[in-house]
Scaffold this active site. Structure first.
Site, PDB file in Angstrom:
ATOM      1  N   GLU A 154      -2.622  -1.739  -3.128  1.00 38.39           N
ATOM      2  CA  GLU A 154      -3.732  -1.026  -2.508  1.00 38.39           C
ATOM      3  C   GLU A 154      -3.461   0.480  -2.555  1.00 38.39           C
ATOM      4  O   GLU A 154      -2.300   0.908  -2.523  1.00 38.39           O
ATOM      5  CB  GLU A 154      -3.878  -1.427  -1.046  1.00 38.39           C
ATOM      6  CG  GLU A 154      -4.106  -2.895  -0.802  1.00 38.39           C
ATOM      7  CD  GLU A 154      -4.198  -3.226   0.671  1.00 38.39           C
ATOM      8  OE1 GLU A 154      -4.673  -4.324   0.985  1.00 38.39           O
ATOM      9  OE2 GLU A 154      -3.785  -2.392   1.508  1.00 38.39           O
ATOM     10  N   HIS A 184       0.863  -1.182   0.000  1.00 35.40           N
ATOM     11  CA  HIS A 184       0.000   0.000   0.000  1.00 35.40           C
ATOM     12  C   HIS A 184       0.900   1.233   0.000  1.00 35.40           C
ATOM     13  O   HIS A 184       1.215   1.781   1.050  1.00 35.40           O
ATOM     14  CB  HIS A 184      -0.909  -0.009   1.227  1.00 35.40           C
ATOM     15  CG  HIS A 184      -1.927   1.095   1.242  1.00 35.40           C
ATOM     16  ND1 HIS A 184      -3.102   1.014   1.939  1.00 35.40           N
ATOM     17  CD2 HIS A 184      -1.939   2.319   0.655  1.00 35.40           C
ATOM     18  CE1 HIS A 184      -3.786   2.126   1.784  1.00 35.40           C
ATOM     19  NE2 HIS A 184      -3.095   2.939   1.007  1.00 35.40           N
ATOM     20  N   HIS A 228      -6.885  -7.121   7.526  1.00 37.71           N
ATOM     21  CA  HIS A 228      -6.650  -6.160   8.597  1.00 37.71           C
ATOM     22  C   HIS A 228      -6.730  -6.855   9.955  1.00 37.71           C
ATOM     23  O   HIS A 228      -7.776  -7.372  10.343  1.00 37.71           O
ATOM     24  CB  HIS A 228      -7.613  -4.972   8.574  1.00 37.71           C
ATOM     25  CG  HIS A 228      -6.929  -3.673   8.892  1.00 37.71           C
ATOM     26  ND1 HIS A 228      -6.236  -2.948   7.951  1.00 37.71           N
ATOM     27  CD2 HIS A 228      -6.787  -3.002  10.042  1.00 37.71           C
ATOM     28  CE1 HIS A 228      -5.719  -1.857   8.505  1.00 37.71           C
ATOM     29  NE2 HIS A 228      -6.029  -1.873   9.786  1.00 37.71           N
TER      30      HIS A 228
END
Length: 246
Positions: free
Chosen positions: A75, A43, A199
């Site tokens: 991401e 990310h 997550h």
């Protein structure tokens, strides 16, 4: 079986504490892929506080040259800079998140109804025959939310499992979070959307998640696997996560 994509942000953040080339992001990518991980997730953020732009290109080159079977998942918030980066790198999967650049980490999913037009334009811009688009999704999005997500043209949603991961000392709340995740997952699968998750998933909370939320195609795991790797090394941690996800 749920495939494991290892998020390397925490590795990059540790490296960035010093202006030194270690720990090597590409080196750890090799370790986890050799241990059986199905892909790599990153990310990149505008301030490069963990993944740097150079990492993106180096990882892309590594995967294409030495691990062509592995999936590269990038991401990010769909800014113009991010979209241009995706076009240059062409990862197999793009996961769009509604992050503000100042956020420490992703902490909520998209408002699919309110942002539908915006997301549709982005998804259509990014979508290719060889590229999957996934949208970050709140655990309680439910049938209406996932229907709006599908209307954008996206291929998958990624369930935000952070609220469940935060329930490690509250089993009653954990059950409620799992019920919400299960409902949203099933609603997505019922209309033909694939489902990812990520997550704060750990070796401890994954078994209950796997039982309660069947049908998840891929789990993106970074912080938990990095923490476990401090004790057992990345190769062993990767093997243990794969075993739990099987």
């Amino acid at each position: 079986m749920t495939l494991l994509s290892v998020n390397l942000n925490a590795v990059a953040q540790l490296r960035n504490r010093r202006n030194l080339p270690w720990p090597s992001v590409t080196g750890i990518a090799r370790v986890v892929l050799d241990a059986g991980a199905s892909g790599i997730t990153i990310h990149p953020r505008p301030d490069e506080r963990h993944i740097r732009r150079t990492d993106v290109f180096e990882l892309s080159a590594l995967l294409r040259a030495d691990y062509p079977q592995a999936e590269f998942n990038i991401e990010g918030y769909p800014s113009e800079d991010f979209l241009d980066l995706i076009e240059m790198v062409n990862p197999e999967q793009v996961t769009l998140v509604p992050d503000d650049p100042a956020q420490a980490t992703s902490d909520h999913g998209w408002d699919f109804l309110g942002k539908g037009n915006f997301l549709t334009s982005v998804v259509q811009r990014l979508k290719r025959e060889d590229r999957r688009i996934s949208l970050f999704c709140d655990p309680d999005a439910g049938p209406a939310g996932v229907a709006a997500a599908k209307a954008t043209g996206a291929d998958r949603i990624e369930l935000f499992t952070g609220p469940y991961g935060a329930c490690y000392e509250d089993p009653t709340r954990a059950e409620a979070e799992l019920a919400a995740l299960a409902g949203t997952c099933q609603a997505a699968l019922d209309i033909g959307l694939g489902v990812n998750a990520g997550h704060d998933l750990t070796l401890e909370n994954l078994p209950a998640f796997q039982t309660a939320v069947p049908g998840v195609a891929e789990a993106s795991i970074g912080h938990g696997i990095t923490a476990d790797s401090l004790l057992m090394g990345f190769a062993e941690a990767t093997r243990r996560y794969i075993a739990v996800l099987a």
